[in-house]
Design an enzyme around this catalytic site. Structure first.
Site, PDB file in Angstrom:
ATOM      1  N   GLU A  55      25.998 -27.516  12.672  1.00 16.32           N
ATOM      2  CA  GLU A  55      26.437 -28.819  13.174  1.00 16.32           C
ATOM      3  C   GLU A  55      27.506 -29.423  12.270  1.00 16.32           C
ATOM      4  O   GLU A  55      28.524 -29.946  12.745  1.00 16.32           O
ATOM      5  CB  GLU A  55      25.243 -29.786  13.256  1.00 16.32           C
ATOM      6  CG  GLU A  55      24.072 -29.250  14.045  1.00 16.32           C
ATOM      7  CD  GLU A  55      23.025 -28.569  13.180  1.00 16.32           C
ATOM      8  OE1 GLU A  55      21.840 -28.898  13.329  1.00 16.32           O
ATOM      9  OE2 GLU A  55      23.406 -27.710  12.355  1.00 16.32           O
ATOM     10  N   ALA A 166       0.777  20.066   4.537  1.00 15.29           N
ATOM     11  CA  ALA A 166      -0.068  21.244   4.375  1.00 15.29           C
ATOM     12  C   ALA A 166      -0.572  21.323   2.934  1.00 15.29           C
ATOM     13  O   ALA A 166      -0.154  20.548   2.062  1.00 15.29           O
ATOM     14  CB  ALA A 166       0.719  22.500   4.742  1.00 15.29           C
ATOM     15  N   ARG A 187      14.428   2.733  11.898  1.00 15.11           N
ATOM     16  CA  ARG A 187      15.018   2.467  10.579  1.00 15.11           C
ATOM     17  C   ARG A 187      16.224   1.535  10.713  1.00 15.11           C
ATOM     18  O   ARG A 187      16.406   0.616   9.925  1.00 15.11           O
ATOM     19  CB  ARG A 187      15.492   3.772   9.934  1.00 15.11           C
ATOM     20  CG  ARG A 187      14.435   4.656   9.329  1.00 15.11           C
ATOM     21  CD  ARG A 187      15.120   5.832   8.665  1.00 15.11           C
ATOM     22  NE  ARG A 187      14.195   6.782   8.050  1.00 15.11           N
ATOM     23  CZ  ARG A 187      14.557   7.835   7.353  1.00 15.11           C
ATOM     24  NH1 ARG A 187      15.854   8.116   7.190  1.00 15.11           N
ATOM     25  NH2 ARG A 187      13.664   8.640   6.827  1.00 15.11           N
ATOM     26  N   GLU A 269       8.339   3.841   4.341  1.00 19.13           N
ATOM     27  CA  GLU A 269       8.308   5.247   4.729  1.00 19.13           C
ATOM     28  C   GLU A 269       7.922   6.146   3.575  1.00 19.13           C
ATOM     29  O   GLU A 269       8.203   7.341   3.597  1.00 19.13           O
ATOM     30  CB  GLU A 269       9.679   5.662   5.299  1.00 19.13           C
ATOM     31  CG  GLU A 269       9.559   6.097   6.739  1.00 19.13           C
ATOM     32  CD  GLU A 269      10.726   6.930   7.195  1.00 19.13           C
ATOM     33  OE1 GLU A 269      10.514   8.120   7.485  1.00 19.13           O
ATOM     34  OE2 GLU A 269      11.834   6.383   7.279  1.00 19.13           O
ATOM     35  N   GLY A 271       5.152   8.025   0.914  1.00 22.99           N
ATOM     36  CA  GLY A 271       4.040   8.915   1.183  1.00 22.99           C
ATOM     37  C   GLY A 271       2.718   8.173   1.269  1.00 22.99           C
ATOM     38  O   GLY A 271       2.671   6.935   1.311  1.00 22.99           O
TER      39      GLY A 271
END
Length: 343
Positions: A55, A166, A187, A269, A271
């Protein structure tokens, strides 16, 4: 007095120019000043913390004679407090504006109340015009404002039996290309992407958002948490944005600093250790679990200790959506908020 089509058109313009301002600790706001005849006199938008609000930016382009009897169209309720800048509500009063139309109420405990202040001064004030579009514009800011910190999404990929890797530690790739493309798209929607030093040392991730081999136009700032040093030749140093490093395990301090930097959406992201730390600290507002139809067995779980010692302490989630991604499945979930006792 009903809102005219000219005023609605001015609000659409105000919403459009509001997007010129930066995302950050302040909302994106736009303003248009109309003459009594409905002619656009000036436009303005907020250019970041410490700069004139929308404004005032618009009013500064006009003489005092031009603003007398004018109408101000603003995407957010003019503020009612003095911080690094003065109250916009008072600036409109002083300018002799006689009508103010705004889209969204200001949610701040200190900054709200501008509408009442202007009405008390005799200004005709109308609220809620195109509020849906205005809410969409500042949705991330509203969430961060309500939380008092950035919104946090914790993401992981897992096998059907809940393993993140694994037995030998290999994890590329548990999920397929459709799931990985979805991750990169999400992302690009974040302001910061967070990993731990363990992930940096083990995987050397670039932490960019990509469409195939092409970088998305919008990139999250990489954030690395942990005390182990990051090698000078690590891929994160080649990110389009300079990475932020936190030699700390205090996630509250990290979140506070990111919020002070204007970060509104954090994408975790790292581990299992980092993901579990964010969940244990109560900093997981959204969980993205990418589930692949494979079995790995072993002890490489997608999450480690999150402070649940008994089933009664389980951190319960509500799945908002199940999204098929090729052979994989994405669960989008949020924590279940328990109602207050006695409600």
């Amino acid at each position: 007095m009903a809102v005219t089509e000219t005023e609605r058109s001015a609000m659409r313009r105000a919403l459009s120019i509001a997007a010129n301002g930066p995302r950050g600790i302040n909302p994106q706001v736009g303003a248009v000043i109309l003459s009594p005849a409905g002619v656009v006199l000036a436009e303005g938008w907020h250019r970041g913390a410490g700069t004139p609000h929308a404004e005032v930016d618009a009013l500064s382009k006009l003489t005092s004679d031009a603003t007398r009897g004018a109408t101000a169209i603003v995407t957010l309720e003019p503020c009612n407090h003095t911080g690094r800048t003065g109250p916009c509500a008072q600036a409109l009063i002083d300018a002799g504006v006689t009508r103010v139309i705004y889209a969204l109420d200001d949610p701040g405990a200190e900054s709200s109340g501008g509408a009442d202040r202007m009405r008390a001064a005799g200004i005709d004030v109308v609220s809620g015009v195109q509020s849906d579009r205005a809410h969409e514009l500042v949705a991330d800011w509203l969430v961060a404002h309500r939380l008092g910190r950035p919104h946090v999404t914790v993401k992981w990929a897992q096998s059907l039996d809940g393993r993140a890797a694994a037995s030998d530690g290999t994890s590329q790739w548990i999920t397929g290309p459709d799931a990985r493309a979805d991750v990169h798209r999400r992302r690009a929607e974040a302001d910061a992407i967070v990993v731990g030093t363990g992930t940096v040392l083990a995987d050397d991730p670039a932490l960019t958002a990509r469409d195939g081999d092409t970088l998305h136009p919008r990139q999250p700032t990489p954030v690395v948490i942990g005390s182990r040093p990051t090698p000078p030749d690590a891929a994160v140093h080649r990110h389009p944005h300079a990475p932020l490093f936190y030699d700390s395990h205090d996630l509250a301090d990290v979140m506070a600093d990111l919020g002070a930097r204007g970060v509104q959406r954090v994408f975790v992201e790292g581990g299992p250790t980092l993901a579990s730390a964010f969940i244990a600290a109560g900093f997981a507002d959204t969980v993205l679990a990418y589930i692949a139809p494979v079995l790995l067995g072993g002890d490489r779980l997608a999450l480690t200790d999150i402070g649940v010692g008994t089933i009664d302490d389980a951190r319960r989630l509500q799945v908002q959506e199940w999204v098929p991604l090729g052979a994989d499945l994405l669960a989008i979930a949020q924590p279940v908020v328990s109602p207050p006792e006695g409600s």
